[in-house]
Design a protein around this motif. Structure first.
Motif, PDB file in Angstrom:
ATOM      1  N   ASP A 182       0.787  -1.248   0.000  1.00  0.00           N
ATOM      2  CA  ASP A 182       0.000   0.000   0.000  1.00  0.00           C
ATOM      3  C   ASP A 182       0.814   1.291   0.000  1.00  0.00           C
ATOM      4  N   PHE A 183       2.144   1.201  -0.225  1.00  0.00           N
ATOM      5  CA  PHE A 183       2.918   2.440  -0.214  1.00  0.00           C
ATOM      6  C   PHE A 183       3.784   2.557  -1.474  1.00  0.00           C
ATOM      7  N   GLY A 184       3.201   2.144  -2.593  1.00  0.00           N
ATOM      8  CA  GLY A 184       3.790   2.377  -3.914  1.00  0.00           C
ATOM      9  C   GLY A 184       5.214   1.864  -4.030  1.00  0.00           C
ATOM     10  N   PRO A 185       6.089   2.641  -4.688  1.00  0.00           N
ATOM     11  CA  PRO A 185       7.449   2.169  -4.958  1.00  0.00           C
ATOM     12  C   PRO A 185       8.268   1.909  -3.688  1.00  0.00           C
ATOM     13  N   VAL A 186       7.836   2.448  -2.566  1.00  0.00           N
ATOM     14  CA  VAL A 186       8.571   2.205  -1.315  1.00  0.00           C
ATOM     15  C   VAL A 186       8.432   0.742  -0.879  1.00  0.00           C
ATOM     16  N   ASN A 187       7.381   0.074  -1.321  1.00  0.00           N
ATOM     17  CA  ASN A 187       7.237  -1.351  -0.994  1.00  0.00           C
ATOM     18  C   ASN A 187       8.389  -2.168  -1.601  1.00  0.00           C
ATOM     19  N   GLY A 188       8.913  -1.721  -2.727  1.00  0.00           N
ATOM     20  CA  GLY A 188      10.085  -2.382  -3.325  1.00  0.00           C
ATOM     21  C   GLY A 188      11.327  -2.166  -2.461  1.00  0.00           C
ATOM     22  N   LEU A 189      11.405  -0.999  -1.820  1.00  0.00           N
ATOM     23  CA  LEU A 189      12.541  -0.734  -0.918  1.00  0.00           C
ATOM     24  C   LEU A 189      12.405  -1.562   0.357  1.00  0.00           C
TER      25      LEU A 189
END
Ligand SMILES: NC(=O)c1ccc[n+]([C@@H]2O[C@H](COP(=O)([O-])OP(=O)(O)OC[C@H]3O[C@@H](n4cnc5c(N)ncnc54)[C@H](OP(=O)(O)O)[C@@H]3O)[C@@H](O)[C@H]2O)c1
Length: 294
Positions: free
Chosen positions: A116-123
């Motif tokens: 649920d937190f966009g590209p930060v989920n990849g981080l």
């Protein structure tokens, strides 16, 4: 030997300059020899390679005492999280193959969130992967919202005389200058003063709203009445796709903005001397005005 990925980017170039000024040996990683030239001219060893290529990154990290990892934002990738994970996997394999002892990793506030937190989920995924590497000391720098994101709005300000984004106008969020992230990264790379797996948040000089950001930018560029408009999610998504972002990346950013609007910024730490950094938005605005005026 320090190896700096994303060396030509916002944080990387400042880290490289600081390390070189201290007399350190530095290898700079990027995709384009031309873009690496200014850093090579300062004494860094250029390494041209792509972050998703295991063989290339394994050679890039050879002989490194410490590596700075940055998963580049995959703006045009059809599947953002997969692309981020492919890069993350490559870094992890290269770290293991070279038995790199220390890693400083650029992450983001909110990287504790798996969804649920966009590209930060990849981080988030990248943090988890690095945390599984046994003998390597890893420090994750969870940075707030970059002041430099405002550069993406220059065309909008020029063309329409407004600043805008999907963020609520009055919502204050931790905003940081990337040079401040670089200063902290360089400090820890030089000192190698972390052990095991740890995380620090970097929240900038203060929390600031888009209303205030726009007032300060407007004053700096000679448009004191510059208005801020909160864009609807659908309009913002269409504009991002129009600027060349993949549909998946645009969806990710909308998800991130929606999360912030609904829940506030997801940092875990209360503001303190330790997670507060010096550069004020007013200072950043001077540099913004210089770029805007070109
Ligand atoms: N924007 C925010 O508010 C925010 C907040 C917290 C965290 N973050 C995170 O911060 C990171 C971005 O940091 P930054 O602003 O310092 O970097 P940046 O300015 O976006 O630069 C990205 C760097 O990565 C390199 N790069 C891009 N694709 C590559 C590839 N396939 N292989 C090798 N190198 C590649 C680029 O170099 P070349 O083009 O020269 O190859 C460039 O040096 C991202 O992980 C982002 O999620 C962003």
């Amino acid at each position: 030997m320090y190896v700096i990925t994303g060396a030509t980017g916002n944080t990387g170039q400042h880290i490289v300059r600081t390390l070189l000024a201290k007399g350190a040996r530095v290898r700079v990683v990027g995709r384009d020899a031309e873009r690496l030239k200014p850093l090579a001219a300062l004494g860094a060893e250029p390494f041209v390679g792509a972050a998703g290529d295991v063989k290339s990154m394994t050679r890039a990290f050879a002989g490194a005492t410490a590596v700075y990892t940055l998963v580049p934002p995959p703006y045009s990738a059809p599947q953002v999280r997969n692309t981020q994970n492919a890069v993350s996997q490559t870094y992890a394999e290269a770290i293991i193959a070279n038995q790199v002892r220390y890693v400083v990793n650029l992450s983001s506030a909110g990287a504790q969130l798996a969804q649920d937190f966009g590209p930060v989920n990849g981080l988030h995924d990248h943090e988890q992967r690095l945390n599984q590497i046994g003998d390597t000391h890893v420090l994750h720098l969870r940075a707030g919202f970059f002041m430099e994101n405002q550069f993406f709005n220059i065309a909008l300000i020029r063309a329409q005389g407004i600043n805008g984004s999907p963020l609520r106008a009055e919502l204050a969020i931790p905003m940081i200058a990337t040079q401040d992230i670089a200063a902290v990264a360089a400090q820890h790379l030089l000192a190698l003063d972390f052990s095991g797996k740890s995380t620090i948040e970097l929240l900038g000089q203060r929390d600031i709203s888009m209303q205030e950001v726009t007032r300060i930018l407007g004053a700096a560029i000679g448009k004191p009445d510059l208005p801020y408009l909160q864009f609807g999610y659908e309009d913002a998504r269409a504009a991002m796709v129009g600027m060349g972002l993949s549909a998946d990346m645009a969806d990710g950013y909308i998800e991130l903005y929606r999360y912030i609007n609904d829940h506030g910024y997801p940092q875990l730490e209360a503001r303190s001397v330790k997670n507060t950094t010096p550069t004020r938005f007013e200072d950043f605005a001077q540099g913004f005005a210089a770029v805007y005026g070109k």
